[in-house]
Design a protein around this motif. Structure first.
Motif, PDB file in Angstrom:
ATOM      1  N   GLN A 301      -6.737   8.776   8.149  1.00  0.00           N
ATOM      2  CA  GLN A 301      -5.757   7.546   7.693  1.00  0.00           C
ATOM      3  C   GLN A 301      -4.991   6.727   8.777  1.00  0.00           C
ATOM      4  N   PRO A 306       1.211  -4.997   6.802  1.00  0.00           N
ATOM      5  CA  PRO A 306       0.467  -5.855   6.052  1.00  0.00           C
ATOM      6  C   PRO A 306      -0.126  -6.963   6.688  1.00  0.00           C
ATOM      7  N   GLY A 307      -1.321  -7.494   6.307  1.00  0.00           N
ATOM      8  CA  GLY A 307      -1.960  -8.453   7.089  1.00  0.00           C
ATOM      9  C   GLY A 307      -2.890  -7.883   8.250  1.00  0.00           C
ATOM     10  N   GLU A 309      -4.667  -5.134   8.452  1.00  0.00           N
ATOM     11  CA  GLU A 309      -5.698  -4.133   7.740  1.00  0.00           C
ATOM     12  C   GLU A 309      -7.129  -4.427   8.526  1.00  0.00           C
ATOM     13  N   SER A 310      -7.754  -5.450   8.536  1.00  0.00           N
ATOM     14  CA  SER A 310      -8.930  -5.916   9.175  1.00  0.00           C
ATOM     15  C   SER A 310      -8.849  -5.513  10.677  1.00  0.00           C
ATOM     16  N   VAL A 373     -11.126  -0.384   3.636  1.00  0.00           N
ATOM     17  CA  VAL A 373      -9.749  -1.075   3.987  1.00  0.00           C
ATOM     18  C   VAL A 373      -8.972  -0.831   2.439  1.00  0.00           C
ATOM     19  N   GLY A 374      -7.703  -0.461   2.394  1.00  0.00           N
ATOM     20  CA  GLY A 374      -6.798  -0.472   1.269  1.00  0.00           C
ATOM     21  C   GLY A 374      -5.525  -1.272   1.657  1.00  0.00           C
ATOM     22  N   GLN A 375      -4.911  -1.084   0.621  1.00  0.00           N
ATOM     23  CA  GLN A 375      -3.388  -1.639   0.865  1.00  0.00           C
ATOM     24  C   GLN A 375      -2.422  -0.777   1.670  1.00  0.00           C
ATOM     25  N   GLY A 376      -2.020  -1.267   2.969  1.00  0.00           N
ATOM     26  CA  GLY A 376      -1.151  -0.354   3.745  1.00  0.00           C
ATOM     27  C   GLY A 376      -1.949   0.354   4.829  1.00  0.00           C
TER      28      GLY A 376
END
Length: 426
Positions: A301, A306-307, A309-310, A373-376
């Motif tokens: 993990q 936020p923003g 992730e990529s 890729v997921g939220q957070g």
């Protein structure tokens, strides 16, 4: 016969009331319906073979049904639910009468043990659980009545039906052969709520009830809780869970809806022979003839703001590119300059979410997946061990026993209903 198919039945009934208790614990509201008092409380709502179901019986069961299902408590909801709830009370009265005819009774110790287990599973003692019922406007005696009816019916089925069920070696062989033929086909995990009607006059009322339940489900009501309280299918005690279904195993009109639904969606009311269905597709998988595949699955993990992730996905890809084993992956947090956590667990492939299952189904052991890729943040998955649990002949036999038992129990209750003298007074 191997095993005791009624052990699962007994556990399911406990879980059914456990679900009710959890729903009550999460709800601190009182139902808006005014209390039924005086002579009106004991006025018959129905008479079943000269035994009365009172207006108070019905009012209390409506309270249990609405609170445990998380439905909106309005006069319209109560009006729509009155008939199906009364139908359940009638069926329970018939079950209790049949138990009495067979000289079957529920001992006080059985009832207390069932309630104590429900309370214990919710980290309460019996007094605390009783207080919880009272805060929700439910008298303990009426809660006990529902438990008593189901324990009695289980004992009736055990005495009258279980000795008649014999599963042959040929039937088990046929299931094994069928599983081999179905290898690779798609199965859907389906839940159902079924509301039946006995006459054309009842149909419009049943459809209106089904429509109301669909509205509540789409508004966030728990499908399993609603099924436990309102479904008239044998799967009601399982929260409506039909298990894994192949195309063609359900009625044509229901099967057509299952094929069209995406995972996580529901449909209904669907008119079928004798009633209306509400269905939900929970998951999909490929049939595995050799048995259930189990994985030791490791998850790396990589948290990310936020923003970002990529950006973290690129870092995760570089960090995991050289990994060739789970042992090496465990040391990754010590070898990179950014936060990463490692978690591993043993899971059944079929129980993983569809997106994750697709990633790991053919992933070689020890090889990291592409970053997800997921939220957070971002995760990378590794399969540390893959093995197949063979389905034993004993497990197949127990499954066939349960299916036969459910079918015979439905017929038994249908015959009791057909032969009874039932008078509806409301």
């Amino acid at each position: 016969m191997a095993g005791d198919p009624f052990e699962k039945c007994r556990k399911v009934q406990t879980l059914r009331f456990l679900a009710l208790a959890l729903a009550l614990a999460a709800s601190w509201v009182f139902l808006a319906a005014p209390p039924v008092q005086g002579q009106d409380a004991m006025r018959p709502a129905a008479i079943v073979n000269d035994e009365v179901i009172s207006v108070l019986d019905l009012a209390q069961r409506l309270r249990i049904a609405i609170v445990s299902s998380g439905l909106e408590d309005t006069q319209e909801t109560r009006n729509r639910l009155t008939r199906p709830v009364l139908r359940q009370l009638i069926d329970e009265k018939l079950q209790l009468q049949e138990a009495a005819r067979l000289d079957i009774s529920v001992e006080p110790e059985q009832l207390e043990a069932a309630i104590a287990e429900i309370a214990s599973r919710n980290n309460m003692n019996v007094d605390q659980f009783t207080a919880l019922l009272q805060r929700s406007g439910i008298l303990r005696d009426y809660f006990e009545n529902q438990i008593r009816a189901q324990i009695s019916w289980n004992q009736v089925i055990s005495r009258r039906l279980l000795p008649t069920i014999q599963i042959s070696d040929e039937e088990v062989d046929a299931v094994i052969d069928q599983q081999a033929e179905l290898d690779g086909q798609t199965q859907s995990r389906v839940k159902e709520i079924f509301l039946d009607f006995d006459s054309p006059e009842e149909e419009s009322q049943v459809r209106a009830t089904a429509e109301r339940l669909v509205e509540q489900l789409r508004g966030g009501a728990d499908f399993a809780a609603v099924a436990r309280q309102f479904s008239q299918s044998a799967t009601a005690s399982l929260g409506g869970d039909l298990g894994w279904i192949l195309e063609g195993e359900l009625p044509d009109e229901v099967d057509a809806q299952v094929k069209q639904l995406s995972t996580g969606r529901l449909a209904g009311p669907i008119r079928s022979t004798g009633g209306y269905y509400i269905i939900a597709v929970i998951d999909r998988r490929q049939v595995q003839a050799g048995g259930e595949t189990r994985l030791r699955l490791m998850q790396l993990q990589f948290p990310a703001p936020p923003g970002q992730e990529s950006v973290m996905a690129a870092e995760a890809a570089r960090a995991s590119a050289e990994i060739v084993s789970c042992a090496q992956a465990e040391t990754l947090p010590d070898r990179v300059a950014f936060p990463v956590s490692v978690a591993a667990d043993d899971v059944a492939l079929s129980q993983l979410p569809e997106g994750i299952r697709t990633v790991v189904a053919d992933l070689p052991v020890g090889k990291p997946s592409e970053p997800i890729v997921g939220q957070g943040g971002v995760i990378v998955l590794l399969v540390c061990l893959r093995e197949t649990d063979e389905v034993s002949r004993e497990e197949i036999e127990r499954t066939l026993e349960r299916e036969r038992m459910d079918l015979l129990a439905r017929r038994y209750l249908r015959d009791l209903r057909r032969d009874a003298n039932i008078e509806i007074r409301i």
